[in-house]
Design an enzyme around this catalytic site. Structure first.
Site, PDB file in Angstrom:
ATOM      1  N   THR A 200       0.860  -1.186   0.000  1.00  0.00           N
ATOM      2  CA  THR A 200       0.000   0.000   0.000  1.00  0.00           C
ATOM      3  C   THR A 200       0.902   1.244   0.000  1.00  0.00           C
ATOM      4  OG1 THR A 200      -0.185   0.016   2.418  1.00  0.00           O
ATOM      5  CG2 THR A 200      -1.894  -1.178   1.214  1.00  0.00           C
TER       6      THR A 200
ATOM      7  N   LYS B 129       7.389   2.210   2.928  1.00  0.00           N
ATOM      8  CA  LYS B 129       8.403   2.819   3.800  1.00  0.00           C
ATOM      9  C   LYS B 129       7.837   3.382   5.114  1.00  0.00           C
ATOM     10  CE  LYS B 129       9.010   4.689  -0.160  1.00  0.00           C
ATOM     11  NZ  LYS B 129       9.212   5.599  -1.288  1.00  0.00           N
TER      12      LYS B 129
ATOM     13  N   GLU C 244      13.371  -5.470   1.581  1.00  0.00           N
ATOM     14  CA  GLU C 244      14.394  -5.019   0.622  1.00  0.00           C
ATOM     15  C   GLU C 244      13.872  -3.913  -0.291  1.00  0.00           C
ATOM     16  OE1 GLU C 244      17.919  -6.425   0.151  1.00  0.00           O
ATOM     17  OE2 GLU C 244      17.633  -4.344  -0.428  1.00  0.00           O
TER      18      GLU C 244
ATOM     19  N   VAL D  57      13.947   0.374   0.262  1.00  0.00           N
ATOM     20  CA  VAL D  57      15.070   1.286   0.015  1.00  0.00           C
ATOM     21  C   VAL D  57      15.788   0.896  -1.275  1.00  0.00           C
ATOM     22  CG1 VAL D  57      17.248   2.204   0.929  1.00  0.00           C
ATOM     23  CG2 VAL D  57      15.417   1.563   2.509  1.00  0.00           C
TER      24      VAL D  57
ATOM     25  N   GLY E 179      14.794   0.657  -4.450  1.00  0.00           N
ATOM     26  CA  GLY E 179      14.100  -0.045  -5.546  1.00  0.00           C
ATOM     27  C   GLY E 179      14.703  -1.422  -5.797  1.00  0.00           C
TER      28      GLY E 179
ATOM     29  N   GLU F 204       6.660  10.279  -5.699  1.00  0.00           N
ATOM     30  CA  GLU F 204       5.622   9.883  -4.742  1.00  0.00           C
ATOM     31  C   GLU F 204       4.299  10.555  -5.148  1.00  0.00           C
ATOM     32  OE1 GLU F 204       6.287   7.718  -1.916  1.00  0.00           O
ATOM     33  OE2 GLU F 204       7.934   7.485  -3.312  1.00  0.00           O
TER      34      GLU F 204
ATOM     35  N   LYS G  25      14.123   6.471   4.063  1.00  0.00           N
ATOM     36  CA  LYS G  25      14.980   5.348   3.645  1.00  0.00           C
ATOM     37  C   LYS G  25      16.235   5.277   4.503  1.00  0.00           C
ATOM     38  CE  LYS G  25      13.221   5.399  -1.083  1.00  0.00           C
ATOM     39  NZ  LYS G  25      13.278   6.167  -2.338  1.00  0.00           N
TER      40      LYS G  25
HETATM   41  N1  HSE Z   1       9.688   8.435  -5.102  1.00  0.00           N
HETATM   42  C1  HSE Z   1      10.707   7.455  -4.861  1.00  0.00           C
HETATM   43  C2  HSE Z   1      11.962   7.868  -5.590  1.00  0.00           C
HETATM   44  C3  HSE Z   1      10.206   6.117  -5.302  1.00  0.00           C
HETATM   45  O1  HSE Z   1      11.896   8.772  -6.429  1.00  0.00           O
HETATM   46  O2  HSE Z   1      13.030   7.308  -5.332  1.00  0.00           O
HETATM   47  C4  HSE Z   1      11.013   4.929  -4.812  1.00  0.00           C
HETATM   48  O3  HSE Z   1      10.998   4.807  -3.421  1.00  0.00           O
END
Ligand code: HSE
Length: 332
Positions: A92, A121, A145, A148, A150, A206, A221
């Protein structure tokens, strides 16, 4: 063949990426003795349950056509608590005010004896130790994992590949949106508002992009890293944060003339957590461009290890989620 039953809570870009990866990796997973069976999917419209296993191709098509997979009136917690399965994939959206609905979903999963794999997060940036304890108390695994970096396997690298090392400090770029904006502004001299819009169109920003540009996403993160790696009990309020909203084209130009780039750098060292724009020499390992993320880990035995890759995106994030699912399937 081991059958692992799971639910996917949250069926946006990340949840659908997980479904697509499970579909495309079926043969690979079978070869490794794992059969993944999704018995429930939840989105903001409600839930879809099939204890025999959901046809994921159909679910993705239905979501595209109607905006929801929901078929019944049962709530998410009924699915998590009431349907027999092994892993809850919590995908979510991040909420850094109170961590909900992810926090409640994860706690319910642990209390009903289910492992959790998440990309969310918020709950971890607010209540990490509580979640970890809830998992331990219930004898289940908690894997994150995808929260943080991707696709970049930061926690696997530190906890598995670098096991035995003491981690002295970590610095890196953990927000793809800010890195994209700063790169485009420096290289193409594009105005801030326009590149922010581009980042939103790429689907990496986001839902509320102030989380990105004000450094909040990076701070979340960094806190997750600090809690996971150093055993801290920090929340994102403990991070000293400066975003990129005040970086001018003139500042980028001046840095460029002197062979520097301006990057939004996260740093965890000596118990201090900082997110701030910094000058980075153009040939420095942290000088990655575009949407890339990078983490540079200072260790006692291995020295410095730097890892870089795609920090956002549906399939990239699903890569980390799938690796956590496979870890649980192999180790439970
Ligand atoms: N909005 C975040 C970014 C997405 O740009 O890194 C990944 O967490």
């Amino acid at each position: 063949m081991k059958t692992v039953r799971l639910s996917i809570i949250g069926f946006g870009a990340v949840g659908q990426g997980v479904a697509r990866s499970i579909l495309s990796k079926q043969e690979y997973l079978h070869k490794h003795g794992i059969n993944l069976c999704v018995v429930g999917i939840a989105d903001s419209g409600g839930c879809y349950v099939d204890t025999q296993g959901i046809d994921l191709k159909n679910a993705i098509a239905t979501k595209k056509q109607t905006g929801t997979v929901a078929t019944g009136s049962d709530g998410v917690l009924d699915l998590i608590n009431g349907i027999d399965h092994d892993i809850v994939v919590e995908a979510t959206p991040t909420n850094i005010n109170d961590g909900e609905p992810g926090l409640g979903n994860m706690l319910a999963a642990f209390e009903s004896g289910k492992h959790v794999v998440t990309s969310n997060k918020g709950p971890l940036a607010l209540r990490f130790s509580e979640l970890k304890e809830a998992a331990e108390d219930n004898g289940v695994m908690f894997r994150y994992e995808a929260t943080v970096g991707g696709a970049v396997p930061i926690f696997n690298l530190i906890h598995e590949a670098l096991a035995g090392n003491t981690i002295i400090g970590i610095e890196g770029i953990l927000n793809g949106t800010c890195n994209y904006i700063l790169t485009r502004m420096a290289e193409e001299r594009m105005p801030y508002e326009l590149v922010l819009k581009e980042a939103q169109e790429l689907g990496i920003a986001e839902t509320d992009p102030t989380y990105d540009v004000e450094g909040i996403d990076s701070a979340c993160k960094l806190v997750i890293i600090a809690n996971s790696v150093f055993g801290d009990n920090a929340t994102y309020h403990d991070v000293d944060v400066t975003g990129i909203t005040k970086i001018t084209p003139e500042a980028l130009e001046l840095a460029n003339e002197n062979n520097y780039l301006i990057k939004l750098i996260c740093e965890a060292t000596d118990g201090k957590l900082t997110v701030a724009p910094r000058l980075v020499p153009k040939r420095h390992p942290l000088a990655v461009g575009g949407t890339l993320n990078v983490a540079s880990i200072q260790t006692d035995l291995a020295g410095r290890i730097t890892i870089s890759g795609k920090g956002a995106g549906s399939i990239e994030t699903a890569s980390s989620i799938l690796s956590d699912i496979v870890f649980i399937a192999r180790n439970s």
